[in-house]
Write an enzyme that holds these catalytic residues in place. Structure first.
Site, short mmCIF file in Angstrom:
data_model
loop_
_atom_site.label_atom_id
_atom_site.label_comp_id
_atom_site.label_asym_id
_atom_site.label_seq_id
_atom_site.Cartn_x
_atom_site.Cartn_y
_atom_site.Cartn_z
CE LYS A 87 5.78 -37.91 99.04
NZ LYS A 87 5.60 -37.19 100.32
CE LYS A 111 -0.41 -29.71 95.22
NZ LYS A 111 0.08 -29.23 96.53
CE LYS A 123 -1.33 -31.40 103.08
NZ LYS A 123 -0.40 -31.02 101.99
CB THR A 207 7.03 -25.85 97.91
OG1 THR A 207 7.06 -27.20 98.35
CG2 THR A 207 5.58 -25.45 97.66
CG ASN A 238 10.00 -24.31 102.96
OD1 ASN A 238 11.16 -23.98 102.79
ND2 ASN A 238 9.46 -25.36 102.38
CB SER A 366 8.26 -35.33 97.95
OG SER A 366 8.36 -34.42 99.02
#
Length: 433
Positions: A87, A111, A123, A207, A238, A366
């Site tokens: 993820k 994380k 990523k 976030t 964002n 998510s």
């Protein structure tokens, strides 16, 4: 305009970034080494975290609007998948490198484990400046990239999401491309999609909301109230933009903002909603009349209660760590503080709420989106925000307790908890064959 010229101009516009930081992967490895003494018998597995499970480098060729053929280099790194599918986001930026994407995938592993989400870390990225491409070009780039990495992604294999330079439209193109290639609509292959395509309410703000929650929790424990606090924010997209807005709504005074186009300050406080509206209309802070321009060096010298670095990695290096005049740093970006700078900040009594905790709101929602896609049952925004609050506060409490018990920084405490979870899964699964 050719791509080489475009990328050089893009790099010039990012001149506020500090080039003296070590490579991101080296910073990640040092952070892993620092946690080794706290892992007990699991330490024998620590090299697992120093070797990404899978690295895919792809060529992304497209025909540009002017008829020329351009090639871009893309990556997808799956760092560790012991606890579940990969993820992590996909970024489009002219400075994307494999080294950076490897580090970002490693931080995603930590994380996700720190928040106890059932994911590993991954990523992706493409080295390009999205601002130098038309919408049609970006769609062609995204679709070709998705086709190239399609062999390793999937709802139960690796689930991309937006990051720097990408958004919900990018995810819609990725979802559609993957779905066409597998012959069915697979909404769960990405998160951060438009709500109309199976996206989750609350994801866009998640976030930045998580950054604010982390700041509030840190402030409560440090005796620094949000109301009336002086706040400085680097990065006004964002993450930084949403966090700044929430600080503003809670009664804090946002005294400085910095993005790719300008560095601005106003001692009386910046009207954050007006700044957000200006950026929406003009693409950056340059020219905004609600604050005065200052130098990028002066930005780091402003006194504040909360400093939120929400741009790119490697921003707080030792030299800057010696100069900062803040009480609490809340890392909205991934990897903004180098290990050497971390040590200086700790010596100076400046609390750092690390990225692997502070900016975990996005991946948490998510996860909610992914679950909703599998069940085809969707929650209200109020439910989403309530669940996010509960998970973030619970994780912060556990990490704060670990830091207090072990006498370590919040970052090291986060790594202790996360690495225990990942390496315990690795040990219990064993090695195949």
């Amino acid at each position: 305009m050719n791509q080489t010229t475009t990328n050089h101009q893009a790099k010039d516009s990012l001149s506020f970034l500090n080039p003296a930081a070590p490579e991101p992967w080296a910073s990640f490895i040092e952070q892993i080494d620092r946690v080794a003494p706290h892992l007990g018998p699991l330490a024998k597995w620590i090299d697992t975290l120093k070797h990404p499970k899978r690295i895919l480098i792809v060529d992304v060729p497209i025909v540009r609007d002017d008829g020329t053929v351009a090639h871009y280099e893309g990556y997808r790194v799956q760092h560790n998948m012991s606890r579940g599918p990969g993820k992590g986001g996909v970024r489009y930026h002219p400075a994307v490198t494999l080294n950076e994407v490897m580090a970002l995938s490693g931080w995603m592993t930590v994380k996700n484990a720190a928040l106890n989400l059932p994911y590993g870390g991954a990523k992706g990225g493409i080295r390009l400046d999205p601002r130098a491409h038309s919408r049609d070009e970006l769609q062609r780039i995204t679709r070709r990239y998705t086709s190239e990495i399609g062999v390793i992604i999937g709802p139960e294999k690796d689930i991309p999401a937006p990051d720097v330079g990408t958004n919900d439209q990018t995810m819609a193109w990725m979802m559609d491309t993957y779905s066409m290639n597998v012959g069915c609509t697979a909404t769960g292959v990405v998160t951060g999609k438009p709500v109309s395509l199976g996206g989750s309410l609350g994801r866009h703000e998640a976030t930045g909301r998580g950054v604010f929650i982390a700041a509030r929790e840190a402030g409560q424990r440090m005796g620094v109230a949000i109301a009336g606090a002086r706040v400085v924010v680097q990065g006004f997209g964002n993450v930084g933009g949403i966090a700044a807005r929430m600080f503003h709504e809670a009664g804090a005074k946002v005294v400085a903002l910095q993005d790719h186009s300008a560095t601005l300050a106003n001692e009386a406080g910046i009207d954050v909603p007006a700044a957000l509206a200006y950026v929406q209309a003009h693409g950056g802070l340059a020219g905004f009349g609600g604050a005065a321009p200052i130098s990028s060096d002066d930005f780091w010298l402003l006194p504040s209660d909360f400093l939120v670095p929400a741009a790119l990695e490697g921003q707080i290096v030792p030299e800057r760590a010696q100069q900062l005049r803040t009480k609490i740093i809340v890392e909205g970006a991934n990897g903004p503080t180098t290990p050497a700078a971390d040590d200086i900040l700790r010596e100076r009594g400046i609390l750092v709420v690390p990225d692997v905790l502070a900016n975990a709101g996005g991946v948490t929602v998510s996860y909610f989106e992914w679950v909703q896609d599998f069940s085809s049952f969707f929650w209200s925004e109020e439910e989403i925000n309530s669940r996010l609050e509960r998970i973030m506060v619970g994780a912060f409490d556990g990490i704060w307790k670990m830091a207090t018990e072990r006498g370590v920084s919040l970052r090291t405490a986060t790594f202790i908890i996360a690495c225990h979870r990942v390496l315990a899964a690795r040990e219990q699964r064993g090695l195949y064959p």
